[in-house]
Structures are given as C-alpha cells and as structure tokens.
Design a protein around this motif. Sequence first.
Motif, PDB file in Angstrom:
ATOM      1  N   ASN A  33      88.632 -19.050  32.491  1.00 33.96           N
ATOM      2  CA  ASN A  33      89.808 -18.306  32.935  1.00 33.96           C
ATOM      3  C   ASN A  33      89.587 -17.696  34.319  1.00 33.96           C
ATOM      4  OD1 ASN A  33      91.726 -18.588  30.801  1.00 33.96           O
ATOM      5  ND2 ASN A  33      90.536 -17.160  29.566  1.00 33.96           N
ATOM      6  N   GLU A  83      90.293 -10.971  34.171  1.00 36.70           N
ATOM      7  CA  GLU A  83      91.223 -10.482  35.195  1.00 36.70           C
ATOM      8  C   GLU A  83      90.581  -9.509  36.182  1.00 36.70           C
ATOM      9  OE1 GLU A  83      92.419  -8.440  31.279  1.00 36.70           O
ATOM     10  OE2 GLU A  83      91.832 -10.446  31.917  1.00 36.70           O
ATOM     11  N   ARG A 136     100.619 -13.363  38.614  1.00 39.27           N
ATOM     12  CA  ARG A 136     100.758 -13.558  37.170  1.00 39.27           C
ATOM     13  C   ARG A 136      99.937 -14.777  36.761  1.00 39.27           C
ATOM     14  NH1 ARG A 136     103.355 -11.674  33.020  1.00 39.27           N
ATOM     15  NH2 ARG A 136     104.279 -12.970  31.429  1.00 39.27           N
ATOM     16  N   PHE A 137      99.270 -14.653  35.613  1.00 38.28           N
ATOM     17  CA  PHE A 137      98.417 -15.727  35.143  1.00 38.28           C
ATOM     18  C   PHE A 137      98.418 -15.710  33.625  1.00 38.28           C
ATOM     19  CE2 PHE A 137      94.397 -17.560  33.765  1.00 38.28           C
ATOM     20  CZ  PHE A 137      94.347 -18.718  34.518  1.00 38.28           C
ATOM     21  N   THR A 138      98.419 -16.891  33.032  1.00 38.25           N
ATOM     22  CA  THR A 138      98.324 -16.995  31.575  1.00 38.25           C
ATOM     23  C   THR A 138      96.981 -17.612  31.233  1.00 38.25           C
ATOM     24  OG1 THR A 138     100.714 -17.256  31.406  1.00 38.25           O
ATOM     25  CG2 THR A 138      99.398 -17.892  29.477  1.00 38.25           C
ATOM     26  N   LYS A 139      96.218 -16.864  30.438  1.00 35.72           N
ATOM     27  CA  LYS A 139      94.881 -17.310  30.043  1.00 35.72           C
ATOM     28  C   LYS A 139      94.988 -18.442  29.026  1.00 35.72           C
ATOM     29  CE  LYS A 139      92.701 -12.760  30.453  1.00 35.72           C
ATOM     30  NZ  LYS A 139      91.832 -11.805  29.731  1.00 35.72           N
ATOM     31  N   GLU A 140      93.862 -19.077  28.771  1.00 39.07           N
ATOM     32  CA  GLU A 140      93.792 -20.183  27.797  1.00 39.07           C
ATOM     33  C   GLU A 140      94.354 -19.802  26.438  1.00 39.07           C
ATOM     34  OE1 GLU A 140      89.732 -21.489  27.397  1.00 39.07           O
ATOM     35  OE2 GLU A 140      89.680 -22.348  29.396  1.00 39.07           O
ATOM     36  N   ASP A 141      94.145 -18.542  26.032  1.00 34.75           N
ATOM     37  CA  ASP A 141      94.592 -18.112  24.715  1.00 34.75           C
ATOM     38  C   ASP A 141      96.059 -17.655  24.691  1.00 34.75           C
ATOM     39  OD1 ASP A 141      94.544 -15.634  25.959  1.00 34.75           O
ATOM     40  OD2 ASP A 141      93.049 -14.763  24.615  1.00 34.75           O
ATOM     41  N   GLY A 142      96.742 -17.774  25.844  1.00 35.11           N
ATOM     42  CA  GLY A 142      98.143 -17.413  25.933  1.00 35.11           C
ATOM     43  C   GLY A 142      98.394 -15.997  26.423  1.00 35.11           C
ATOM     44  N   GLU A 143      97.344 -15.198  26.573  1.00 35.95           N
ATOM     45  CA  GLU A 143      97.508 -13.819  27.068  1.00 35.95           C
ATOM     46  C   GLU A 143      97.947 -13.847  28.525  1.00 35.95           C
ATOM     47  OE1 GLU A 143      94.929  -9.792  28.061  1.00 35.95           O
ATOM     48  OE2 GLU A 143      93.958 -11.388  26.925  1.00 35.95           O
ATOM     49  N   ALA A 144      99.008 -13.088  28.829  1.00 37.97           N
ATOM     50  CA  ALA A 144      99.519 -13.008  30.198  1.00 37.97           C
ATOM     51  C   ALA A 144      98.822 -11.856  30.930  1.00 37.97           C
ATOM     52  CB  ALA A 144     101.018 -12.798  30.186  1.00 37.97           C
TER      53      ALA A 144
END
Length: 132
Positions: free
Chosen positions: A16, A109, A121-129
């Motif tokens: 990430n 982050e 803005r970024f969305t991690k592999e697990d879907g967390e924004a």
Amino acid sequence: MTITLYHNPACGTSRNTLAMIRASGEEPVVVDYLQAGWSAERLQSLAAQMGAPIRSLIRDKGTPARALGLFDEEADDPTIIAAMIAHPVIVNRPIVVSDKGVRLCRPSELVLELLSEPVARFTKEDGEAVGA
C-alpha cells in the motif's frame, strides 16, 4: 525528490505504501531488504534519522524476534542489530526515506507526510479509504 522504500513485497502495508508513492507521481528506489539484507551502519543510520531507538524497528509478528529474546530488557543494540542482519524479516516495514524525512510507515498513510505532492485520496488493498 528521491524516495527510497525498504520494502517487503509480501506485506500489504508495504505494498500500500508503494502504491501511494506511485499514485502521488513518484517512482521510488525500492529495496527488497529480505533479498538485499541489512548492514549495521544502515540500520543505525535509519534509526538515527527517525530519532528512534533501534528496538523500535523490531517486528514481532511472523519473525523470530521474541524467540531470540529481542523484547527482553537485556537485549542491547548490538544484539538486536546482529539479529536483524541474520534475520532481515525482524526489521519492521515499510521504511521510507525522502527529502522530508525518514519514517516507519505503519500505517501506510504515514508516507503521505513524506511526499512533495501526496495523493489526496487512496483506497488500500483491503478497501479502506485514505484522505478526503
């Protein structure tokens, strides 16, 4: 800006962090430290640049650190460093070096503080924004 990422490709946090750096328009120097290994000088330098004790770089989960006694009060820096050199996986990750500083980026982050133009803005592999 020059950015170096001490990276473990099997680690989601590390992946990430790499993705956030790239999404921000930077291409870091990626050091797969499990393959490259560590030197005592590099470990001491990174800890000093972070303003942190070497023991703050110990990773417990999935490593032999506890079995080697690295969490014991008696474990001194030379002992910890020798274990990190012998077992690179003991070093927590990812560590990012940039013109803005050096930091262990857990959570991932935290890397945004080290970038000149961080992604908003970024969305991690697990879907967390992350971000606004």
